[in-house]
Design a protein around this motif. Structure first.
Motif, short mmCIF file in Angstrom:
data_model
loop_
_atom_site.label_atom_id
_atom_site.label_comp_id
_atom_site.label_asym_id
_atom_site.label_seq_id
_atom_site.Cartn_x
_atom_site.Cartn_y
_atom_site.Cartn_z
N UNK A 1 0.85 -1.19 0.00
CA UNK A 1 0.00 0.00 0.00
C UNK A 1 0.89 1.24 0.00
N UNK A 2 0.55 2.21 -0.84
CA UNK A 2 1.33 3.43 -0.99
C UNK A 2 0.42 4.63 -0.72
N UNK A 3 0.91 5.58 0.05
CA UNK A 3 0.16 6.81 0.32
C UNK A 3 0.09 7.64 -0.95
N UNK A 4 -1.10 7.95 -1.36
CA UNK A 4 -1.30 8.66 -2.62
C UNK A 4 -1.27 10.17 -2.46
N UNK A 5 -1.84 10.68 -1.38
CA UNK A 5 -2.00 12.13 -1.23
C UNK A 5 -1.88 12.52 0.23
N UNK A 6 -1.20 13.65 0.48
CA UNK A 6 -1.04 14.09 1.86
C UNK A 6 -0.54 15.53 1.88
N UNK A 7 -0.81 16.22 2.97
CA UNK A 7 -0.29 17.57 3.12
C UNK A 7 1.21 17.60 3.28
N UNK A 8 1.78 16.51 3.83
CA UNK A 8 3.23 16.40 3.99
C UNK A 8 3.79 15.62 2.81
N UNK A 9 4.67 16.26 2.01
CA UNK A 9 5.24 15.58 0.85
C UNK A 9 6.11 14.41 1.27
N UNK A 10 6.61 14.43 2.49
CA UNK A 10 7.46 13.34 2.97
C UNK A 10 6.68 12.04 3.10
N UNK A 11 5.34 12.14 3.27
CA UNK A 11 4.53 10.93 3.41
C UNK A 11 4.03 10.40 2.07
N UNK A 12 3.97 11.25 1.07
CA UNK A 12 3.46 10.83 -0.23
C UNK A 12 4.39 9.78 -0.84
N UNK A 13 3.79 8.68 -1.29
CA UNK A 13 4.58 7.60 -1.89
C UNK A 13 5.18 6.64 -0.89
N UNK A 14 4.94 6.86 0.42
CA UNK A 14 5.49 5.95 1.42
C UNK A 14 4.80 4.60 1.32
N UNK A 15 5.58 3.50 1.27
CA UNK A 15 4.99 2.17 1.12
C UNK A 15 4.87 1.43 2.45
N UNK A 16 3.96 0.47 2.51
CA UNK A 16 3.83 -0.42 3.66
C UNK A 16 3.45 -1.79 3.14
#
Length: 543
Positions: free
Chosen positions: A280-295
């Motif tokens: 699962x990958x974060x698609x959208x967020x206010x923090x760019x550091x979280x965008x695209x983070x995988x789990x």
């Protein structure tokens, strides 16, 4: 308090502190004041951060108490938070809140010794135990001034302060060094990932196994497809299917904390159902550091669904190991590409499935992937143990500081000197001196320092009544009324005064209530808590 060492005396905060001055800054509407409220106190370091500034006309109703260099400020609200600080020279003459007890050391006590005692677990614990109220737990100034103080001879106080300063300086240095460790660990992890996915870390291993260099490919080529989650109506209690959201994957791993649930039709659930090894990958967020983070989906997360703002990658198992692809999406080169494309001026950063699928990544032989994963997990395990040790050490430092103070106030930190004037004799002498000069404080004639130092003004005579209240409070004297009176205790006493229609601000209400300062604010907090009084901006209203 246990038996005191030779030459020490047990006294109270009120007996070793001087009264302070309260003023009404609204009477100087064009003068600029500096203001230390509870929010300006850094409870982790017990120092004052950024004080506020305002013109007298804009002063908050609680901005009344004049503070001077060396004063100890003790928040009487939620005392267990330890909002405590000593006033530095640059804030001499500023104002503080009526929710902060101003402890001004007399000649009987070193102000640094007083500060350390107020910071001690013993003092804070007693104050926390004396708190009244649920939504607004607080103690009164009378509670603070009546609290016990173990008082050594004055020279010994200074020796204790010097010793405490020396020892806590060491723990401060240790804390500073410890604070660097999480950053170093994070950087080391990024370096390991960079070396691994550049092929450098396994170059010798690859050559010894006769394997070729990694081949550039795309995430699309490594997956059976990328799929968006869909927005769902969620429930806090189990009601349907568990649905993972951004908070469940934003840490880089799957967390089932605060899991929400949705009622999904079988066909929809089949599309969103997670399998072992999905990413699962974060698609959208206010923090760019979280965008695209995988789990990586494993364990109890298997069989759950996933919500909007998440993208599912289902790796081709015969081509790429799910764990390998997950780690590769965390590699610095991949992260920098994702973050560069995700940044947005709108405040919401986003990466879509097309962009994610088009990412160019190195494809290693499946055996080398397994070796890379093994090495990274081994190194990360060691780093995580180091992080755990760091956290344990960081938790111990405050306990070490507390132990130092506890030992100091038992008289075990520095040797006693039989030639020192006993604290009891010092207290008696100061008591006599107070009686001789009418208990006048040498600081009461000092000016209030404002932001514009040239605009300093002497405290005007119209604050005499408030000053008398402060003096009475510090001596424990009662006013015409108290919170123990039948028409005050447990009654909407202040609300009744407000209903007269002639009062709408805290200052006027205080004068009319004829309660000691501490009792007044405690009663006001109680009536606001019970809904008898509404505090709307600077206006008070009775319900």
């Amino acid at each position: 308090m246990s038996e005191l060492p030779q030459g020490w005396a047990e006294t109270t905060v009120g007996e070793v502190t001087e009264p302070f001055v309260s003023i009404d800054p609204t009477k100087q509407p064009d003068t600029e004041f500096r203001y230390v409220d509870i929010g300006a106190i850094d409870k982790s370091t017990q120092t004052i951060g950024e004080p506020k500034s305002f013109l007298g006309r804009d002063a908050p109703s609680r901005a009344r108490r004049v503070i001077h260099e060396g004063d100890v400020l003790f928040s009487t609200v939620r005392t267990y938070l330890k909002n405590i600080a000593a006033v530095p020279e640059e804030l001499d003459g500023s104002l503080t809140s009526t929710g902060i007890a101003v402890l001004r050391a007399s000649g009987a006590i070193d102000h640094r010794y007083l500060f350390n005692w107020v910071c001690s677990d013993e003092f804070v614990g007693k104050m926390s135990g004396a708190q009244d109220g649920t939504l607004y737990p607080a103690v009164t100034d009378k509670d603070v001034s009546g609290a016990a103080v173990p008082l050594p001879p004055l020279p010994e106080q200074r020796r204790i302060v010097a010793k405490v300063d020396g020892l806590t300086a060491r723990t401060a240095r240790a804390r500073k060094e410890l604070d660097r460790i999480p950053t170093l660990i994070a950087r080391y992890k990024q370096r390991l990932l960079a070396l691994a996915f550049s092929g450098e870390s396994t170059a010798s291993w690859r050559a010894s196994h006769g394997l070729g260099e990694p081949i550039p490919t795309t995430v699309n080529d490594l997956s059976e497809g990328l799929r968006y989650g869909t927005a769902q109506k969620s429930y806090a209690e189990p009601n349907g299917v568990g649905v993972l959201r951004i908070p469940n994957v934003a840490s880089g791993r799957i967390s089932l904390d605060d899991l929400k649930y949705s009622k999904l039709e079988p066909k929809e659930f089949a599309k969103l159902r997670l399998s072992e090894g999905d990413i699962l990958v974060v698609r959208s967020n206010g923090s760019v550091d979280l965008v695209g983070r995988p789990a990586l989906v494993t364990g109890d997360a298997v069989g759950l669904a996933y919500a909007g703002y998440l993208i599912r990658i289902r790796p081709k198992r015969d081509v790429v190991m799910p764990k390998f692809l997950t780690l590769m999406l965390e590699a610095p080169a991949i992260r920098s590409t994702i973050e560069a494309g995700a940044r947005s001026t709108s405040g919401v950063n986003n990466v879509n499935a097309t962009e994610l699928g088009a990412l160019t990544v190195p494809l290693f032989d499946i055996d080398e992937q397994a070796e890379i994963v093994r090495r990274i997990e081994s190194a990360f395990g060691w780093l995580d143990r180091m992080a755990s040790d760091h956290a344990a050490a960081a938790r111990l430092l405050p306990k070490l500081d507390a132990a130092i103070l506890a030992k100091a106030f038992r008289g075990e930190l520095v040797p006693q000197d039989p030639n020192d004037e006993p604290a009891s004799a010092l207290l008696e002498r100061i008591k006599v001196e107070r009686g001789a000069d009418g208990a006048k404080s040498g600081r009461r004639g000092r000016s209030v320092r404002h932001v514009d130092l040239e605009a300093k003004t002497k405290i005007s005579t119209d604050v005499t009544a408030t000053l008398q209240v402060s003096r009475a409070k510090m001596k424990g004297a009662a006013m015409a009324k108290s919170r123990e009176d039948d028409d005050v205790k447990g009654q909407p006493y202040l609300a009744g005064l407000l209903k007269s229609g002639r009062i709408s601000d805290a200052q006027s209400l205080f004068r009319t209530a004829d309660l000691p300062v501490a009792d007044f604010y405690k009663q006001l907090a109680w009536e606001i808590d019970k809904g008898h009084v509404i505090d709307s901006s600077d206006e008070l209203k009775a319900v």
